[in-house]
Design a protein around this motif. Structure first.
Motif, PDB file in Angstrom:
ATOM      1  N   ILE A 144     106.450 -78.121 -46.890  1.00 46.93           N
ATOM      2  CA  ILE A 144     105.085 -78.120 -47.377  1.00 46.93           C
ATOM      3  C   ILE A 144     104.885 -79.178 -48.453  1.00 46.93           C
ATOM      4  CG2 ILE A 144     103.005 -76.951 -47.983  1.00 46.93           C
ATOM      5  CD1 ILE A 144     104.530 -74.236 -47.112  1.00 46.93           C
ATOM      6  N   TRP A 145     104.729 -80.186 -48.255  1.00 49.07           N
ATOM      7  CA  TRP A 145     104.609 -81.390 -49.214  1.00 49.07           C
ATOM      8  C   TRP A 145     103.214 -81.586 -49.710  1.00 49.07           C
ATOM      9  CZ3 TRP A 145     108.734 -84.624 -50.164  1.00 49.07           C
ATOM     10  CH2 TRP A 145     109.920 -84.503 -49.238  1.00 49.07           C
ATOM     11  N   PHE A 146     103.108 -81.640 -51.075  1.00 49.24           N
ATOM     12  CA  PHE A 146     102.079 -82.007 -51.700  1.00 49.24           C
ATOM     13  C   PHE A 146     102.010 -83.417 -52.308  1.00 49.24           C
ATOM     14  CE2 PHE A 146     102.384 -77.442 -51.541  1.00 49.24           C
ATOM     15  CZ  PHE A 146     101.109 -76.983 -51.043  1.00 49.24           C
ATOM     16  N   ARG A 147     101.659 -84.461 -51.757  1.00 48.03           N
ATOM     17  CA  ARG A 147     101.713 -85.773 -52.312  1.00 48.03           C
ATOM     18  C   ARG A 147     100.277 -86.089 -52.923  1.00 48.03           C
ATOM     19  NH1 ARG A 147     106.277 -87.553 -49.349  1.00 48.03           N
ATOM     20  NH2 ARG A 147     106.579 -86.525 -47.220  1.00 48.03           N
ATOM     21  N   TYR A 148     100.803 -86.575 -54.317  1.00 51.34           N
ATOM     22  CA  TYR A 148      99.416 -86.714 -55.073  1.00 51.34           C
ATOM     23  C   TYR A 148      99.527 -88.136 -55.726  1.00 51.34           C
ATOM     24  CZ  TYR A 148     102.681 -85.774 -58.861  1.00 51.34           C
ATOM     25  OH  TYR A 148     103.578 -85.834 -59.749  1.00 51.34           O
ATOM     26  N   ASP A 149      98.209 -88.676 -55.941  1.00 55.46           N
ATOM     27  CA  ASP A 149      98.056 -89.641 -56.705  1.00 55.46           C
ATOM     28  C   ASP A 149      96.833 -89.563 -57.539  1.00 55.46           C
ATOM     29  OD1 ASP A 149      98.350 -92.279 -57.638  1.00 55.46           O
ATOM     30  OD2 ASP A 149      97.621 -93.391 -55.873  1.00 55.46           O
ATOM     31  N   LEU A 150      96.840 -90.354 -58.625  1.00 54.50           N
ATOM     32  CA  LEU A 150      95.571 -90.270 -59.816  1.00 54.50           C
ATOM     33  C   LEU A 150      94.447 -91.190 -59.729  1.00 54.50           C
ATOM     34  CD1 LEU A 150      97.683 -88.314 -61.210  1.00 54.50           C
ATOM     35  CD2 LEU A 150      96.293 -88.623 -63.000  1.00 54.50           C
ATOM     36  N   SER A 151      93.311 -90.938 -59.565  1.00 57.73           N
ATOM     37  CA  SER A 151      92.037 -91.652 -59.556  1.00 57.73           C
ATOM     38  C   SER A 151      91.876 -92.568 -60.928  1.00 57.73           C
ATOM     39  CB  SER A 151      90.797 -91.138 -59.018  1.00 57.73           C
ATOM     40  OG  SER A 151      89.883 -92.038 -59.053  1.00 57.73           O
ATOM     41  N   PRO A 152      91.572 -93.615 -61.090  1.00 58.83           N
ATOM     42  CA  PRO A 152      91.495 -94.189 -62.214  1.00 58.83           C
ATOM     43  C   PRO A 152      89.932 -93.799 -62.982  1.00 58.83           C
ATOM     44  CG  PRO A 152      91.096 -95.763 -60.746  1.00 58.83           C
ATOM     45  CD  PRO A 152      91.426 -94.653 -60.069  1.00 58.83           C
ATOM     46  N   ILE A 153      89.112 -93.311 -61.905  1.00 59.13           N
ATOM     47  CA  ILE A 153      87.867 -92.804 -62.315  1.00 59.13           C
ATOM     48  C   ILE A 153      87.826 -91.420 -62.811  1.00 59.13           C
ATOM     49  CG2 ILE A 153      85.423 -92.622 -61.532  1.00 59.13           C
ATOM     50  CD1 ILE A 153      86.246 -95.323 -61.626  1.00 59.13           C
ATOM     51  N   THR A 154      86.929 -91.430 -64.070  1.00 55.89           N
ATOM     52  CA  THR A 154      86.814 -89.921 -64.742  1.00 55.89           C
ATOM     53  C   THR A 154      85.423 -89.393 -64.308  1.00 55.89           C
ATOM     54  OG1 THR A 154      88.603 -90.145 -66.393  1.00 55.89           O
ATOM     55  CG2 THR A 154      87.059 -88.931 -66.660  1.00 55.89           C
ATOM     56  N   VAL A 155      85.105 -88.126 -64.086  1.00 52.96           N
ATOM     57  CA  VAL A 155      83.843 -87.699 -63.882  1.00 52.96           C
ATOM     58  C   VAL A 155      83.542 -86.828 -65.063  1.00 52.96           C
ATOM     59  CG1 VAL A 155      82.449 -85.844 -62.377  1.00 52.96           C
ATOM     60  CG2 VAL A 155      84.257 -87.372 -61.331  1.00 52.96           C
ATOM     61  N   LYS A 156      82.558 -87.125 -65.742  1.00 45.34           N
ATOM     62  CA  LYS A 156      82.097 -86.297 -67.018  1.00 45.34           C
ATOM     63  C   LYS A 156      80.818 -85.299 -66.666  1.00 45.34           C
ATOM     64  CE  LYS A 156      81.227 -86.616 -71.881  1.00 45.34           C
ATOM     65  NZ  LYS A 156      81.209 -87.398 -73.275  1.00 45.34           N
ATOM     66  N   TYR A 157      80.872 -84.145 -67.010  1.00 44.42           N
ATOM     67  CA  TYR A 157      79.660 -83.426 -66.999  1.00 44.42           C
ATOM     68  C   TYR A 157      79.330 -82.919 -68.604  1.00 44.42           C
ATOM     69  CZ  TYR A 157      81.003 -82.589 -62.106  1.00 44.42           C
ATOM     70  OH  TYR A 157      81.462 -82.827 -60.593  1.00 44.42           O
ATOM     71  N   THR A 158      78.115 -83.249 -68.675  1.00 40.37           N
ATOM     72  CA  THR A 158      77.551 -83.041 -70.185  1.00 40.37           C
ATOM     73  C   THR A 158      76.236 -81.947 -69.979  1.00 40.37           C
ATOM     74  OG1 THR A 158      78.374 -85.014 -70.678  1.00 40.37           O
ATOM     75  CG2 THR A 158      76.730 -83.953 -72.243  1.00 40.37           C
ATOM     76  N   GLU A 159      76.654 -80.815 -70.708  1.00 39.24           N
ATOM     77  CA  GLU A 159      75.517 -79.930 -70.728  1.00 39.24           C
ATOM     78  C   GLU A 159      74.313 -80.145 -71.990  1.00 39.24           C
ATOM     79  OE1 GLU A 159      75.733 -75.148 -70.743  1.00 39.24           O
ATOM     80  OE2 GLU A 159      76.679 -75.858 -72.270  1.00 39.24           O
ATOM     81  N   ARG A 160      73.165 -80.318 -71.640  1.00 33.29           N
ATOM     82  CA  ARG A 160      72.244 -80.979 -72.232  1.00 33.29           C
ATOM     83  C   ARG A 160      71.069 -79.929 -72.257  1.00 33.29           C
ATOM     84  NH1 ARG A 160      71.980 -87.242 -71.136  1.00 33.29           N
ATOM     85  NH2 ARG A 160      74.126 -87.715 -71.969  1.00 33.29           N
ATOM     86  N   ARG A 161      70.318 -80.072 -73.270  1.00 36.16           N
ATOM     87  CA  ARG A 161      68.911 -79.018 -73.440  1.00 36.16           C
ATOM     88  C   ARG A 161      67.987 -80.194 -74.025  1.00 36.16           C
ATOM     89  NH1 ARG A 161      69.707 -73.594 -76.171  1.00 36.16           N
ATOM     90  NH2 ARG A 161      70.387 -73.126 -74.169  1.00 36.16           N
TER      91      ARG A 161
END
Length: 290
Positions: free
Chosen positions: A229-246
């Motif tokens: 059972i293979w899990f082949r991975y690569d990383l994306s250069p894009i970062t997703v940021k979630y910011t909590e605001r009021r």
């Protein structure tokens, strides 16, 4: 002549004797009060509640991790003995580890005929793979059965936030119990770094991932079938940021002032138009009677 500050009063008061109450004005005033109350409660709810704003950027958000990602894996193989199950890790930095045992646990299933593997380990932030197989077993079985059920595969900290619906455990619940027992399974993962910032400014780092998979029968150089059972991975250069605001307090106050002032202004115009039309109609009726 003494200086009178009252001359600067732009809100001059009209004596009550010079005002005329009307049923139409009373009706419009009551409607205005209910309308203002409704809008005020709506704005208050929006002010108290928080919103999640997301953005994308190119960077490594967790530079303090030392180039490592924590992985948590939980998979059941109901037809493979625990003595045969092992975890192998390798990547493009030269890491090649067979039979990883640190922070891992094997739980027998089906009266010892199956196995549930639970493990926590780290991988480098470079392309690579980790796989569950029989490669670390002292003696290879004749017909290893790799049918399985994945309960959890999480990279980094799993975010438990209601408003963030991300693919943090995309393979959770993947069922391959009805597949070919001798088949190998390739899960190709694209890992996306994710950051969550709460109202206090605290950052939590996690990873989402997308999955593509294929199933095939692989033969070794000796002609034997050795599935995995293979899990082949690569990383994306894009970062997703979630910011909590009021919503800022000044914006809330500004909105309330606009609601109150605007409602009363429009209501005053409507009432004035109705009153003027009513008075004109009365004069017309009096003219006809005379």
């Amino acid at each position: 002549m003494p200086f009178d500050v009252r001359r600067f009063d732009i809100y001059r008061k009209v004596p009550k004797d010079l005002t005329q109450p009307t049923y139409t004005g009373a009706f419009i005033s009551i409607l205005c009060c209910f309308f203002i109350l409704f809008l005020f409660l709506s704005e208050l709810t929006g002010f108290i509640a928080t919103e999640i704003v997301n953005e994308l950027y190119v960077d490594d958000p967790d530079k303090e991790s030392g180039g490592k990602i924590e992985v948590s894996l939980n998979v059941s193989l109901p037809n493979l003995h625990c003595d045969l199950v092992g975890l192998d890790i390798q990547d493009e930095m030269g890491r090649h580890e067979v039979g990883h045992i640190d922070n891992s646990m094997k739980i027998p299933l089906n009266q010892g005929g199956g196995c549930r593997f639970e493990g926590e380990f780290t991988i480098n932030k470079v392309p690579g793979n980790f796989h569950v197989s029989t490669h670390s077993a002292t003696a290879q079985p004749q017909s290893p059965d790799m049918t399985h059920n994945i309960h959890k595969l999480v990279f980094g900290e799993k975010l438990q936030v209601k408003k963030v619906q991300g693919a943090f455990n995309a393979l959770g619940g993947a069922n391959r119990l009805s597949s070919n027992p001798l088949a190998s399974h390739d899960y190709i993962l694209k890992i996306v770094p994710t950051v969550y910032e709460d109202l206090t400014g605290k950052h939590r780092f996690s990873y989402q991932y997308t999955v593509a998979n294929k199933e095939y029968v692989a033969y070794s150089h000796t002609g034997r079938i050795i599935p995995a059972i293979w899990f082949r991975y690569d990383l994306s250069p894009i970062t997703v940021k979630y910011t909590e605001r009021r919503q800022p307090f000044y914006r809330f106050v500004t909105t309330i002032c606009a609601i109150v002032g605007g409602t009363f202004t429009v209501a005053g115009i409507i009432d004035s138009c109705i009153f003027t039309a009513s008075e004109a109609w009365k004069k017309i009726q009096i003219g006809k009677m005379s």
